[in-house]
Each structure stands twice: as structure tokens, then as C-alpha cells.
Design a protein around this motif. Sequence first.
Motif, PDB file in Angstrom:
ATOM      1  N   ILE A 221       5.819   1.271   1.528  1.00 18.59           N
ATOM      2  CA  ILE A 221       4.557   0.537   1.542  1.00 18.59           C
ATOM      3  C   ILE A 221       4.804  -0.919   1.945  1.00 18.59           C
ATOM      4  O   ILE A 221       5.610  -1.616   1.325  1.00 18.59           O
ATOM      5  CB  ILE A 221       3.867   0.583   0.169  1.00 18.59           C
ATOM      6  CG1 ILE A 221       3.627   2.032  -0.259  1.00 18.59           C
ATOM      7  CG2 ILE A 221       2.573  -0.214   0.184  1.00 18.59           C
ATOM      8  CD1 ILE A 221       2.728   2.816   0.662  1.00 18.59           C
TER       9      ILE A 221
ATOM     10  N   ASP B 164      -0.427  -4.031   3.614  1.00 18.58           N
ATOM     11  CA  ASP B 164      -1.324  -2.884   3.447  1.00 18.58           C
ATOM     12  C   ASP B 164      -1.818  -2.716   2.012  1.00 18.58           C
ATOM     13  O   ASP B 164      -2.700  -1.886   1.753  1.00 18.58           O
ATOM     14  CB  ASP B 164      -0.621  -1.593   3.887  1.00 18.58           C
ATOM     15  CG  ASP B 164      -0.266  -1.599   5.365  1.00 18.58           C
ATOM     16  OD1 ASP B 164      -1.073  -2.152   6.156  1.00 18.58           O
ATOM     17  OD2 ASP B 164       0.804  -1.079   5.725  1.00 18.58           O
TER      18      ASP B 164
ATOM     19  N   ARG C  37      -0.953   7.299   6.187  1.00 17.89           N
ATOM     20  CA  ARG C  37      -1.292   6.076   6.905  1.00 17.89           C
ATOM     21  C   ARG C  37      -0.305   4.951   6.630  1.00 17.89           C
ATOM     22  O   ARG C  37       0.052   4.191   7.525  1.00 17.89           O
ATOM     23  CB  ARG C  37      -2.705   5.635   6.522  1.00 17.89           C
ATOM     24  CG  ARG C  37      -3.246   4.505   7.385  1.00 17.89           C
ATOM     25  CD  ARG C  37      -4.653   4.111   6.969  1.00 17.89           C
ATOM     26  NE  ARG C  37      -5.570   5.246   7.026  1.00 17.89           N
ATOM     27  CZ  ARG C  37      -6.877   5.145   6.765  1.00 17.89           C
ATOM     28  NH1 ARG C  37      -7.391   3.979   6.418  1.00 17.89           N
ATOM     29  NH2 ARG C  37      -7.653   6.210   6.833  1.00 17.89           N
ATOM     30  N   TYR C  38       0.155   4.858   5.371  1.00 23.09           N
ATOM     31  CA  TYR C  38       0.952   3.692   4.993  1.00 23.09           C
ATOM     32  C   TYR C  38       2.346   4.021   4.463  1.00 23.09           C
ATOM     33  O   TYR C  38       3.166   3.121   4.337  1.00 23.09           O
ATOM     34  CB  TYR C  38       0.209   2.898   3.911  1.00 23.09           C
ATOM     35  CG  TYR C  38      -1.162   2.437   4.307  1.00 23.09           C
ATOM     36  CD1 TYR C  38      -1.345   1.519   5.341  1.00 23.09           C
ATOM     37  CD2 TYR C  38      -2.291   2.916   3.648  1.00 23.09           C
ATOM     38  CE1 TYR C  38      -2.618   1.082   5.701  1.00 23.09           C
ATOM     39  CE2 TYR C  38      -3.573   2.476   3.998  1.00 23.09           C
ATOM     40  CZ  TYR C  38      -3.730   1.575   5.024  1.00 23.09           C
ATOM     41  OH  TYR C  38      -4.988   1.149   5.375  1.00 23.09           O
TER      42      TYR C  38
ATOM     43  N   LEU D 134      -3.595   8.051   2.294  1.00 23.45           N
ATOM     44  CA  LEU D 134      -2.864   6.793   2.131  1.00 23.45           C
ATOM     45  C   LEU D 134      -1.380   6.986   2.396  1.00 23.45           C
ATOM     46  O   LEU D 134      -0.723   6.124   2.994  1.00 23.45           O
ATOM     47  CB  LEU D 134      -3.084   6.242   0.725  1.00 23.45           C
ATOM     48  CG  LEU D 134      -4.499   5.748   0.403  1.00 23.45           C
ATOM     49  CD1 LEU D 134      -4.598   5.357  -1.064  1.00 23.45           C
ATOM     50  CD2 LEU D 134      -4.895   4.590   1.302  1.00 23.45           C
ATOM     51  N   SER D 135      -0.838   8.121   1.949  1.00 22.30           N
ATOM     52  CA  SER D 135       0.574   8.389   2.174  1.00 22.30           C
ATOM     53  C   SER D 135       0.881   8.508   3.674  1.00 22.30           C
ATOM     54  O   SER D 135       1.871   7.954   4.154  1.00 22.30           O
ATOM     55  CB  SER D 135       0.977   9.673   1.451  1.00 22.30           C
ATOM     56  OG  SER D 135       2.307  10.029   1.754  1.00 22.30           O
TER      57      SER D 135
ATOM     58  N   LEU E   5      -7.954   3.187  -3.443  1.00 15.74           N
ATOM     59  CA  LEU E   5      -7.743   3.874  -4.724  1.00 15.74           C
ATOM     60  C   LEU E   5      -8.911   3.629  -5.669  1.00 15.74           C
ATOM     61  O   LEU E   5      -9.408   4.554  -6.324  1.00 15.74           O
ATOM     62  CB  LEU E   5      -6.434   3.404  -5.355  1.00 15.74           C
ATOM     63  CG  LEU E   5      -5.141   3.841  -4.675  1.00 15.74           C
ATOM     64  CD1 LEU E   5      -3.944   3.140  -5.306  1.00 15.74           C
ATOM     65  CD2 LEU E   5      -4.967   5.360  -4.757  1.00 15.74           C
TER      66      LEU E   5
ATOM     67  N   ILE F 297      -4.940  -0.496   0.287  1.00 15.30           N
ATOM     68  CA  ILE F 297      -4.587   0.637  -0.568  1.00 15.30           C
ATOM     69  C   ILE F 297      -5.261   0.506  -1.931  1.00 15.30           C
ATOM     70  O   ILE F 297      -5.849   1.466  -2.453  1.00 15.30           O
ATOM     71  CB  ILE F 297      -3.054   0.726  -0.718  1.00 15.30           C
ATOM     72  CG1 ILE F 297      -2.410   1.097   0.608  1.00 15.30           C
ATOM     73  CG2 ILE F 297      -2.683   1.747  -1.800  1.00 15.30           C
ATOM     74  CD1 ILE F 297      -0.896   1.013   0.605  1.00 15.30           C
TER      75      ILE F 297
ATOM     76  N   ARG G  89      -7.648  11.358  -0.734  1.00 13.52           N
ATOM     77  CA  ARG G  89      -7.396   9.948  -0.523  1.00 13.52           C
ATOM     78  C   ARG G  89      -5.893   9.647  -0.633  1.00 13.52           C
ATOM     79  O   ARG G  89      -5.346   8.880   0.172  1.00 13.52           O
ATOM     80  CB  ARG G  89      -8.184   9.124  -1.540  1.00 13.52           C
ATOM     81  CG  ARG G  89      -8.034   7.598  -1.411  1.00 13.52           C
ATOM     82  CD  ARG G  89      -8.493   7.085  -0.051  1.00 13.52           C
ATOM     83  NE  ARG G  89      -9.822   7.509   0.322  1.00 13.52           N
ATOM     84  CZ  ARG G  89     -10.955   6.884  -0.015  1.00 13.52           C
ATOM     85  NH1 ARG G  89     -10.902   5.788  -0.750  1.00 13.52           N
ATOM     86  NH2 ARG G  89     -12.124   7.345   0.390  1.00 13.52           N
TER      87      ARG G  89
END
Length: 514
Positions: free
Chosen positions: A103, A107, A84-85, A81-82, A115, A111, A77
Motif C-alpha cells: 500500500i 493511496d 487496485r492498490y 482495493l487489493s 472502507l 482506501i 470492496r
Amino acid sequence: MAKVTPADIERIKREKDGLAVLEDIPKWIEDGVSSISPEDLVRLKWLGLFYRESTPGLFMLRLRIPGGRLSPPQWQRIADLSRRYGKGHMDLTTRQSIQLRYIALEDVPAIFSALTDVGLSSWQTGMDSGRNILTCALAGQLADEVLDTRPVVRELSRLFEYHPRYSNLPRKVNIAITGCPANCVHAEANDIGFIPATSHGVTGFNVLVGGALAHQYRGIGIALNVFVPPEDVVPLTTVLLDIYRDEGLRTNRSKARLRTLVLEKGVENLRAEIEQRLRHPLQPAGVDLRALDHHDHLGLIPSTESHAVHMGLHVPYGSITADDFEALGDLALRGGSGDLNLLPSQDLVLLNITNVSAISHHPLLTKYSPDPPLLERNAVACTGKPHCPLAITHTKEPLSQILSTLSSGIPLRQSVTISFSGCTNACTQQGLADIALTGVKVKVGEQWEEGADILIGGQSGPKARIAERLYRQIPFSQLTRTLEEVILTHFADRLMHENPDGQTGAVVSQEASS
């Protein structure tokens, strides 16, 4: 944007709790980042969001990862996230955490939700609360461990997971607890440190209080002369936090750490107050079970699991891409349990590998080696410029270049710990390193250049001591030569051999010979 000064922080906290701004994020998304007041930008740090002027309109996000332990769904995950965002950039920290950059505010809700779905958060990883809890990266699965700290770490972390009871401390609180005898978490550098001990046949922890290494309040944790079994760690910590919250200095932010309260109150008085609040006497300190040496947990390390080993990998200066992070996790899955654990040295461990041969020749292990060059093996660096607003200098890039240059010419038989902080706030706990670098500005001729003060002789463990300043204001242009001199002069006993002419095997750097 107008600046918030240290003198404003207590007012900001009185007017509105930092955690309360979670409800304001949808409105700010609608109105834009420029609509957020300077005070609320500060409050967002309680949620782990740090506005960075070096990336206008964007934030850094710091995660809470108790003890640095990550299951496959969690590391997958984070990598997702890193990518994607956060442009796929990640920093592993010296508190067993991860920072994501770039970030966008719009978003953040997605996020936070992502998480939460895997049992992670970023709550209270900034400002005046409790930071990520440190423990041995191999907790519960280390052959020579004194006791497993994982259940206590989870309980301690819950005190700071969106918990307003401790969202208004005078300053931050760092907590470390370890059942590992190898001094891998530098417990004595934390505001509250629990170290393995035994008393009357019971294994538990001795307690240190007031450790801090920033220049305003430098000092190693002070022995509270208390032994606690594991079940008493959280009650004792809660009382300490309550005392600090209620009585800690708030009029001078530069001196507001727990250490100031301990020194002003005195250890005996503090202990008596803890006993009064707990309503029972405390046991005196037991026998310290820490070894004198330090282990970095890199390489292959026996596990308590049958036919398994842990593989500690060096992540140079904690910088890693999301793709590489996920690929290392995939190696952990291919070779074993799939669990990862972050190290306080900005490195990571693949836990419980049962098939070493399946992964040992993977090309990625050249970049993230289990056996890195000894001069680079125990080197850490804080974020530094340009991303940290407090940094005076760059850190990761210059240290990487310097040690890469020196590694081939200084044949060590034992590693030298080297730590670089770009300011005096000691985020890398550099005061406990063999060689500590602190970023400074140096005037060379008519120009100001980046440079460093050099301190030597720090040590963790039962004989902990803080490094002492040896050189002041060395410009980066002279730092390679000066560090070579420091290593050859002060750490000659760690060199591999001597040549027949009596000189060490080190090769003088190109810079030094020019």
C-alpha cells in the motif's frame, strides 16, 4: 531510518496519541514517506498502517472486521482495493481479519474513504489498543449455538473504532466471545475471553482473563469466577479495560500484558475492584457449556435458515488473491446469501447456501476445498519472513511443502492441528495446537539456517493446556522427517489403519529414507 526501541513507546504515546497522525497524512504524502519520523511510523500502526522495510516505501494495511463477517458490498470492496492498490495479494489472519500489502501512502485517503463507505475500517488494529474481536464464524446461524454473539461483537468493536479512550493501553488487548460450544475461537488464549455458560436458567458467558501465549507471559486465561448475561458484557469489558489502562505495567513492555496485572493483583482483588467500579455485585461463574472437542467449521454445516447449509472452505495458510477471494464471494451469491465469514483458522465460510449443487463442482473448490487432506486441514502459519520484521524464519512456504510431502504417506482418520509462528510472539496461538512450531535460527556446521522448535500437546476448550517443547532447534532440512516421527509416535491413535506386519500405513518420507 532510526529504530524505535520498546523503551521509547511510552514516551511516544505521551507526546502524541497514535490516532492523531490521521491529520498528518496529507502532509506526508506531499513530502514523501522519508519525511515521516520513526516515532510517527510507529503511531501509524494505530491506524492499521505498518511500514515494511521488505517493501521500501510501502505499507501493510490490517482491516478491522468484527467477528470476520462480510456482506457482498464489503468483500467486493476489499477485493477491489487489493487489486487496485495492493497488487491483488491478501492474507487472512488468525483474528478473522485481512491484511493488504504493497500500500502506497498516497493511496491511503482513498482506501480509508472506500472502507468507511461499506462500514469497515482499519482503526486501532495495531499497537496498544484492542485488536479485532473474535467470535464463532457461524454466530447467529449455527444449529447448536448457545446464543448469538453478533450484537455484542458489534458493541465491543465500537470501543476501538477511532476511540481515544483505549488508544493508550499498556499493550494490545485481544478479546474473544463465543456462543458456540465447539471451541472454534480459542477464547482461553485471549486477554479477555467470554465462553458460553448458563446460570439459574439464564444463558450468558463465563469470563476468562489474562490469556496469552507469547513466551514472556505464557498462560491460559484465568477464570474470573464471573457469569454475565449478554447485556453486561460491554460494561464489564469497559471496566476491565479501564483498570488495565490505569494500573497496568508500563515500565517493562515485555511483561505489560493484562495477564501480569491479573497475577499481581489476584483474581479476588480484581473481581472486587470490578464490582466497586460497576457499583453492583457480580454473579459467580455458571455452568460451562463448551464441548470437549474442537470443530473447525469446514465442510457442509447445517444452518438455522430453512433449507440452507454453510460451506466452510480451506484457504491454505490464509494466502489468497483478490481475484480468488472475489470469486468465492461470487459463489456465495450464486448459491445463497452472498455473505462470507472469516475463520480464526485463516479459512472462510460461504454462509447460508441454499443451492449446493449450483456451486459444488466449481473448479475453485479444488483449490479451496471444503474437505482438504486431514494433515493440512488444521494447519496455520503466521506471516513470517520476509514481510514480518519480527519473524526469525519463513513459515507458510516451508510448512506447505512439508505437509504436502507428508500428507500422502500418513493416512489419518482424525486431523492433527499444526501451527507455525516465525517467532516467539505466538500470533497463530500455536501453544494450543497438537503440534506447535516456533521459528528459530540453528547453527549447522559453520552456517546459520532457519529451523524450528517443536512443541506438542496443546488443547483448547474446558481442558485447555499449553503445548510442551519436545524438540529444540530442528533445521528445516530435517523438519519433514522429524514431524513425521512426531505424528507417528505421539498421534498414532489418529492413524487410519495398520498393515498386517503391525506397522502403520504411513510411508516414510523421501527425506527420511535418504
